[in-house]
Scaffold this motif. Sequence first.
Motif, short mmCIF file in Angstrom:
data_model
loop_
_atom_site.label_atom_id
_atom_site.label_comp_id
_atom_site.label_asym_id
_atom_site.label_seq_id
_atom_site.Cartn_x
_atom_site.Cartn_y
_atom_site.Cartn_z
N HIS A 1 30.15 -4.52 -6.15
CA HIS A 1 29.75 -3.26 -5.53
C HIS A 1 28.49 -2.66 -6.16
O HIS A 1 28.42 -1.48 -6.45
CB HIS A 1 30.89 -2.23 -5.62
N LEU A 2 27.50 -3.53 -6.38
CA LEU A 2 26.21 -3.00 -6.83
C LEU A 2 25.50 -2.42 -5.62
O LEU A 2 25.80 -2.78 -4.48
CB LEU A 2 25.38 -4.13 -7.45
N PHE A 3 24.57 -1.52 -5.87
CA PHE A 3 23.78 -0.96 -4.76
C PHE A 3 22.66 -1.95 -4.47
O PHE A 3 21.74 -2.08 -5.27
CB PHE A 3 23.21 0.40 -5.14
N ASP A 4 22.77 -2.67 -3.37
CA ASP A 4 21.83 -3.78 -3.21
C ASP A 4 20.44 -3.35 -2.77
O ASP A 4 19.53 -4.16 -2.75
CB ASP A 4 22.40 -4.88 -2.32
N VAL A 5 20.25 -2.06 -2.43
CA VAL A 5 18.86 -1.64 -2.15
C VAL A 5 18.15 -1.23 -3.44
O VAL A 5 16.94 -1.02 -3.44
CB VAL A 5 18.78 -0.47 -1.14
N SER B 1 20.79 -9.02 -4.70
CA SER B 1 20.90 -10.20 -3.85
C SER B 1 20.23 -11.42 -4.49
O SER B 1 20.45 -12.55 -4.06
CB SER B 1 20.26 -9.92 -2.49
N ARG C 1 26.40 -1.09 -15.79
CA ARG C 1 26.50 0.16 -15.04
C ARG C 1 27.76 0.92 -15.44
O ARG C 1 27.74 2.14 -15.60
CB ARG C 1 26.51 -0.15 -13.54
N ARG D 1 29.61 1.22 2.34
CA ARG D 1 30.18 0.77 1.06
C ARG D 1 29.47 1.43 -0.12
O ARG D 1 30.10 1.89 -1.06
CB ARG D 1 30.09 -0.75 0.96
N ASP D 2 28.14 1.49 -0.02
CA ASP D 2 27.38 2.16 -1.09
C ASP D 2 27.87 3.59 -1.28
O ASP D 2 28.05 4.05 -2.41
CB ASP D 2 25.89 2.22 -0.73
N PHE E 1 33.63 1.89 -13.89
CA PHE E 1 34.36 1.10 -12.89
C PHE E 1 33.74 -0.28 -12.74
O PHE E 1 32.53 -0.43 -12.66
CB PHE E 1 34.32 1.81 -11.53
N PHE F 1 34.39 -3.80 -10.30
CA PHE F 1 35.11 -4.24 -9.11
C PHE F 1 35.04 -5.75 -8.97
O PHE F 1 34.13 -6.40 -9.49
CB PHE F 1 34.50 -3.60 -7.86
N ASP G 1 39.03 -3.80 -11.67
CA ASP G 1 39.96 -4.37 -10.70
C ASP G 1 39.52 -5.80 -10.39
O ASP G 1 38.47 -6.01 -9.79
CB ASP G 1 39.96 -3.52 -9.42
#
Lengths: 368, 272
Positions: free
Chosen positions: B100-104, B147, B161, A275-276, B94, B96, B173
């Motif tokens: 859809h954040l980059f969780d790392v 998280s 972002r 997904r990333d 964008f 969502f 969206d």
Amino acid sequence: MFLYAFRLLQRQPQRLFLTIAAIALCAVMMLFLLATYRGVADGSVDYIRRNGCDVWVLRQNSTNLLRGTSFLTAAIENEIRSCDGVRDAHPVLLLLPSLHRGAQRATVFLAGYDHTQRLGGPPALFAGRGVHSDSDIVLDRAFARKMEVGIGDTVSINGTRLTVCGLSTGTNAFVIQYGFVTLARARSVAGIPDLVSLYLVEAAPGAIPDRLVRRIEEKVPGTAGFTDGTFLENNLAEMESGFLPLLFAIAGIGVVVMTVILSLLLGITILERRRDFAVMKTLGAPRGYLPGSIAVYALMLALFGIAAGLGMFPLLVSLVERISPEINTVTTLPHVLLVVALCIVVGEGSALLSMRRLHSIYALEVYQ
Amino acid sequence: MRSPEATVFRMRNASRNFTHGAGVTHAVRGATLDGVSGEVLVLLGPSGSGKTTLLSMLAGLIRPTAGSVELFGHDISGLPPQALQRLRAARMGFIFQTFHLFDVLKVEENITLVQRFNRVERAPAKRRAKELMEILEIDRLAGKYPSELSHGEKQRVAIARAVANRPELLLADEPTASLEWNQGLEVVALLQRCAREFGCCVVCATHDLRMEEVAGRVLRITDGVLTGTAEGAVGAGIGSDADAEKKRAGDGGTIKKPAPQDGTGQYVRIPD
Ligand SMILES: Nc1ncnc2c1ncn2[C@@H]1O[C@H](COP(=O)(O)OP(=O)(O)OP(=O)(O)O)[C@@H](O)[C@H]1O
Ligand SMILES: [Mg+2]
């Protein structure tokens, strides 16, 4: 690229640890094999390399010491000596007898030499002294440790008691170790009074060894002569033909295992972070960013693995030396660099293999 | 602030079909639509009506099977993938439904990363991230991982972002669908601010009727067909007097420079 890859590693500590451990083990294994190879190579030919003679004379068709039998008669000694350009010739008798100490028994590569001369004896002494009498024996240091004997201890060969007077180094050929006794003692042990294995020939000043070889072979039929350099090469080639294929096979297996582990891991990581990567594609990540992140991720794994491996290696070596003293390891900088390079190549190769999965990730997946 | 009426996209008779086996889905049929800067355009429609497909075409993620989509003056059919990627990085943002954040990555890193995609140097990217976090009141979350955030906080980070590269087109969206009522309201207000104070053209696909209140235009889409264009409040606060302003102008939804005030009565400018 660096940030994402680094955080990815950081956020999966368990996987990081396991992967690093796997890479470290592979690196250690390769280093160990190379160090053993170097040790064996040195130990196998140091006797030849450090002997200091100009020409080796053996039985015709014998080309090396390690795997071959050469017997010459003592009678040809004077013939060799009388060759033009020969200053001196020293007989050596090589045998493979069993050496006993109490209930312990091991085969030793026994060299009987003229102890009154400079040539033919142990290349270097680690402790004690050289052979002075027929009751003396110098043993390879690792062999002595394996047999648990020290200077002053008594060992026996064919019922003949010998006192360990010195411990030598450069005499450990991995599968066999050298021992040194007087020529007379070697002959009595073998029960063959007039035989020798080879002659170590010193050239007279100004004599050219190549020509000397030809002259000796012509004058003394049934002999084969080698200049020091050629003989060293012959022995190295012989040693490598027995050892290198094994080494390459094990190292090859290590490389394949490491590549498989790494590409599987990278593949799983890509699927997990699917997904990333899709989001990155949507957000306009430059074309090289995704594969670059995977490459950096793999590189970091490889480097951490190598670092861990280099940290573990001295421990492993000291452990092996304690358990099997006859395993002689010599670690060289070029070998360390080779392993580092190999790990990096494997890391990047695995990254390259797993990058294909990135092609099947679509930006549109962010809307699913 | 950009010139308020620059055309950002132009969609002409655009259709998009998806074939699967023998069947064909006509996800979008003959859509004609323009977007200008500073405008909030709301796309309302039931599930499966083609909202996301339309947004995807505007993002250049899919090409129309018929008709044309022009982004910033370029017909996307003629643009190579890399040019589209550059456009998305530099000129689009964008948002969502599921963030859809980059969780790392930490919050701040999420906001800097997209700027790095746009080749912004590390230091200015960090500065911009700090600035946006302060404006969106998430600066205390800078060092946290997604998280550790509430949904509302996540969407704020996602908005930061999305606007980090000062986009001209912001595609959202279902930005409120995963949020509670209040959090949704905040996001609606923030999107409105993006249009008004930053001059973005915001296109928002949603079921959320609250979006109508801040919309410059409301478009309804059913079975892939844009069925009608309703005028909403133009670039003003939620339920503000913008309707009155629009009526005064008598121009039925043309973009107006907004009053210097947002829904909360505080004026906070998003710098460009
Ligand atoms: N990649 C695709 N392949 C095949 N069919 C698709 C694809 N994307 C969308 N569709 C179909 O196109 C139609 C419109 O889908 P779309 O996702 O645009 O609707 P939507 O209005 O966003 O719905 P929702 O509100 O549920 O998100 C649906 O029938 C969907 O099944
Ligand atoms: Mg949708």
